[in-house]
Design a protein around this motif. Structure first.
Motif, PDB file in Angstrom:
ATOM      1  N   ASP A 223      84.550  49.817  66.191  1.00  0.00           N
ATOM      2  CA  ASP A 223      83.277  49.505  65.636  1.00  0.00           C
ATOM      3  C   ASP A 223      81.935  50.100  65.927  1.00  0.00           C
ATOM      4  O   ASP A 223      80.876  49.954  65.447  1.00  0.00           O
ATOM      5  CB  ASP A 223      83.280  47.944  65.751  1.00  0.00           C
ATOM      6  N   LEU A 224      82.100  50.546  67.235  1.00  0.00           N
ATOM      7  CA  LEU A 224      80.810  51.203  67.818  1.00  0.00           C
ATOM      8  C   LEU A 224      80.011  52.315  66.830  1.00  0.00           C
ATOM      9  O   LEU A 224      78.855  52.382  66.769  1.00  0.00           O
ATOM     10  CB  LEU A 224      80.984  51.498  69.224  1.00  0.00           C
ATOM     11  N   PRO A 225      80.704  53.115  66.369  1.00  0.00           N
ATOM     12  CA  PRO A 225      80.179  54.286  65.567  1.00  0.00           C
ATOM     13  C   PRO A 225      79.409  53.835  64.445  1.00  0.00           C
ATOM     14  O   PRO A 225      78.277  54.107  64.269  1.00  0.00           O
ATOM     15  CB  PRO A 225      81.564  55.005  64.891  1.00  0.00           C
ATOM     16  N   ASP A 226      79.885  52.966  63.730  1.00  0.00           N
ATOM     17  CA  ASP A 226      78.815  52.188  62.676  1.00  0.00           C
ATOM     18  C   ASP A 226      77.910  51.412  63.052  1.00  0.00           C
ATOM     19  O   ASP A 226      77.041  51.492  62.468  1.00  0.00           O
ATOM     20  CB  ASP A 226      80.145  51.206  61.731  1.00  0.00           C
ATOM     21  N   MET A 227      78.102  50.873  64.251  1.00  0.00           N
ATOM     22  CA  MET A 227      77.045  50.016  64.682  1.00  0.00           C
ATOM     23  C   MET A 227      75.707  51.188  64.954  1.00  0.00           C
ATOM     24  O   MET A 227      74.643  50.776  65.004  1.00  0.00           O
ATOM     25  CB  MET A 227      77.308  49.329  65.856  1.00  0.00           C
ATOM     26  N   VAL A 228      76.190  52.136  65.629  1.00  0.00           N
ATOM     27  CA  VAL A 228      75.110  53.243  66.067  1.00  0.00           C
ATOM     28  C   VAL A 228      74.473  53.794  64.818  1.00  0.00           C
ATOM     29  O   VAL A 228      73.297  53.745  65.148  1.00  0.00           O
ATOM     30  CB  VAL A 228      75.866  54.269  66.724  1.00  0.00           C
ATOM     31  N   ARG A 229      75.142  53.935  63.744  1.00  0.00           N
ATOM     32  CA  ARG A 229      74.450  54.286  62.673  1.00  0.00           C
ATOM     33  C   ARG A 229      73.472  53.118  62.234  1.00  0.00           C
ATOM     34  O   ARG A 229      72.251  53.717  61.461  1.00  0.00           O
ATOM     35  CB  ARG A 229      75.480  54.760  61.491  1.00  0.00           C
ATOM     36  N   ARG A 230      73.766  51.939  62.471  1.00  0.00           N
ATOM     37  CA  ARG A 230      72.910  50.828  61.761  1.00  0.00           C
ATOM     38  C   ARG A 230      71.712  50.353  62.910  1.00  0.00           C
ATOM     39  O   ARG A 230      70.972  49.759  62.339  1.00  0.00           O
ATOM     40  CB  ARG A 230      74.064  49.744  61.521  1.00  0.00           C
ATOM     41  N   TYR A 231      71.902  50.964  63.945  1.00  0.00           N
ATOM     42  CA  TYR A 231      70.796  50.394  64.974  1.00  0.00           C
ATOM     43  C   TYR A 231      69.338  50.385  64.298  1.00  0.00           C
ATOM     44  O   TYR A 231      68.625  49.590  64.495  1.00  0.00           O
ATOM     45  CB  TYR A 231      70.894  51.119  66.269  1.00  0.00           C
ATOM     46  N   PRO A 232      68.840  51.666  63.691  1.00  0.00           N
ATOM     47  CA  PRO A 232      67.626  51.755  63.201  1.00  0.00           C
ATOM     48  C   PRO A 232      67.179  50.585  62.083  1.00  0.00           C
ATOM     49  O   PRO A 232      65.968  50.422  61.989  1.00  0.00           O
ATOM     50  CB  PRO A 232      67.768  53.015  62.584  1.00  0.00           C
ATOM     51  N   SER A 233      68.423  50.023  61.917  1.00  0.00           N
ATOM     52  CA  SER A 233      67.868  48.792  60.666  1.00  0.00           C
ATOM     53  C   SER A 233      67.465  47.538  61.366  1.00  0.00           C
ATOM     54  O   SER A 233      66.710  46.612  60.617  1.00  0.00           O
ATOM     55  CB  SER A 233      69.048  48.330  59.625  1.00  0.00           C
ATOM     56  N   LEU A 234      67.621  47.425  62.906  1.00  0.00           N
ATOM     57  CA  LEU A 234      67.475  46.156  63.602  1.00  0.00           C
ATOM     58  C   LEU A 234      65.792  45.967  63.669  1.00  0.00           C
ATOM     59  O   LEU A 234      65.020  46.886  64.027  1.00  0.00           O
ATOM     60  CB  LEU A 234      67.754  46.041  65.001  1.00  0.00           C
ATOM     61  N   LYS A 235      65.186  44.878  63.368  1.00  0.00           N
ATOM     62  CA  LYS A 235      63.644  44.702  63.004  1.00  0.00           C
ATOM     63  C   LYS A 235      63.338  43.730  64.060  1.00  0.00           C
ATOM     64  O   LYS A 235      62.415  43.055  63.839  1.00  0.00           O
ATOM     65  CB  LYS A 235      63.161  44.385  61.852  1.00  0.00           C
ATOM     66  N   LEU A 236      64.053  43.430  65.131  1.00  0.00           N
ATOM     67  CA  LEU A 236      63.610  42.311  65.960  1.00  0.00           C
ATOM     68  C   LEU A 236      63.346  42.949  67.263  1.00  0.00           C
ATOM     69  O   LEU A 236      63.806  44.185  67.609  1.00  0.00           O
ATOM     70  CB  LEU A 236      64.942  41.375  66.150  1.00  0.00           C
ATOM     71  N   PRO A 237      62.601  42.325  68.239  1.00  0.00           N
ATOM     72  CA  PRO A 237      62.267  42.949  69.637  1.00  0.00           C
ATOM     73  C   PRO A 237      63.587  42.967  70.536  1.00  0.00           C
ATOM     74  O   PRO A 237      64.513  42.000  70.536  1.00  0.00           O
ATOM     75  CB  PRO A 237      61.219  41.902  70.274  1.00  0.00           C
TER      76      PRO A 237
END
Length: 330
Positions: free
Chosen positions: A239-253
């Motif tokens: 699951d980590l490759p998909d998570m890496v692609r989605r990291y920029p969507s995180l909007k929390l500190p």
């Protein structure tokens, strides 16, 4: 020696090793008993320690670990300012894991989200160490309503195709061989090599003399803990490759802290590489430190928790009534 004799000897050796393993498991549990509460979540019994008062902080341990890794030195420094909840992940410590239950990162994150809901924690700050950091990231990506900010301590953030040397023994496949190894060999081998294993996890720093008991290091040597950790290793990169692609969507500190001499996970691959991926990231590198920062670098971790807590839930400003008279004027 005939075939039948060989089979009989193999069966006898397996039976003897199973008995030895069972005794080792019981002796470990007697030496390191549960110290918290249990709650039913998603069909599992989750063991956790709930201490202190203030804003909620949920802490998630890493591979082969347990909540005691975080209550050993870190939670005593945080419980005067936060309500600190340190849990045993499913199949680790004293939390259960049903046969066939998902061990992948999203499945565990979903269960932690349900755990947060069961305790009515609203949107707590979440701290994840090592593999617990990957779970914290998955929690934020897939259950944003369950978290207000992240503190990632020596986290797993990217795929790790080659196992860290300290965890090579966990790479047992296929599943039937993993179960056999866990039931008859893992506990005796683990007990014999426990001091070297703990030293390797802490390297280049020295582990505390009482970490095996008070820090819960012994619990990871039990048969069921080995089986769970080995199962997690088998799926952790899915699951980590998909998570890496989605990291920029995180909007929390997000606060991320790593030791510059971590020998379990590379601070460059899993720490510095996050600088271009998370919009609201605070990164700190502790010079000379290894992987077990919740024990060896408590003060820098505490300061990072405080910093992210302030950014995650800013204090409300005092409202000013512009029509009200100003005191001290004529």
């Amino acid at each position: 020696m005939g075939w039948g004799v060989g089979v009989a000897l193999f069966a006898a050796a397996n039976a003897a090793l199973w008995v030895i393993s069972s005794r080792i498991n019981r002796s470990i549990e007697a030496a390191v008993p549960p110290e918290g509460r249990f709650i039913e979540v998603g069909g599992e019994w989750i063991h956790y320690v709930d201490e202190g008062s203030g804003p909620a902080l949920v802490m998630i341990h890493g591979l082969s670990g347990c909540g005691r890794n975080l209550t050993y030195a870190l939670s005593p420094r945080l419980r005067e300012e936060f309500r600190v909840i340190s849990l045993d992940r499913p199949g680790s410590g004293y939390s259960s894991r049903r046969p066939g239950a998902g061990v992948d990162i999203p499945a565990q994150a979903a269960l932690i989200a349900e755990f947060i809901g069961k305790l009515d924690l609203d949107r707590p700050l979440v701290l994840g160490h090592s593999l617990g950091g990957a779970l914290a990231l998955s929690l934020a990506l897939n259950h944003p309503q369950s978290v207000c900010g992240l503190v990632l301590v020596a986290p797993l953030t990217h795929p790790q195709p080659i196992l860290p040397p300290v965890f090579l023994s966990l790479g047992v496949r296929p599943a039937f061989l993993r179960r056999w190894f866990a039931q008859v060999l893992a506990a005796p081998i683990g007990l014999l090599g426990r001091k070297a294993l703990i030293r390797a996890v802490f390297a280049p720093e020295s582990p505390p003399h009482d970490f095996a008991e008070r820090g819960g290091g012994l619990l990871g040597l039990r048969s069921r803990n080995f089986y769970c950790a080995s199962s997690e290793i088998a799926t952790v990169n899915d699951d980590l490759p998909d998570m890496v692609r989605r990291y920029p969507s995180l909007k929390l500190p997000v606060g991320l802290i790593y030791g510059s001499r971590d020998r379990v996970l590379s601070h460059r691959k899993h720490g510095e590489s996050m600088l271009g991926k998370l919009p609201d990231l605070c990164l700190e590198i502790v010079e000379g430190a290894g992987h077990m920062l919740p024990v060896t670098a408590v003060e820098p971790v505490v300061e990072l928790v405080r910093s992210i807590a302030l950014r995650a839930k800013p204090q409300p400003c005092l409202a000013v009534d512009l029509a009200a008279p100003v005191l001290g004027t004529s």
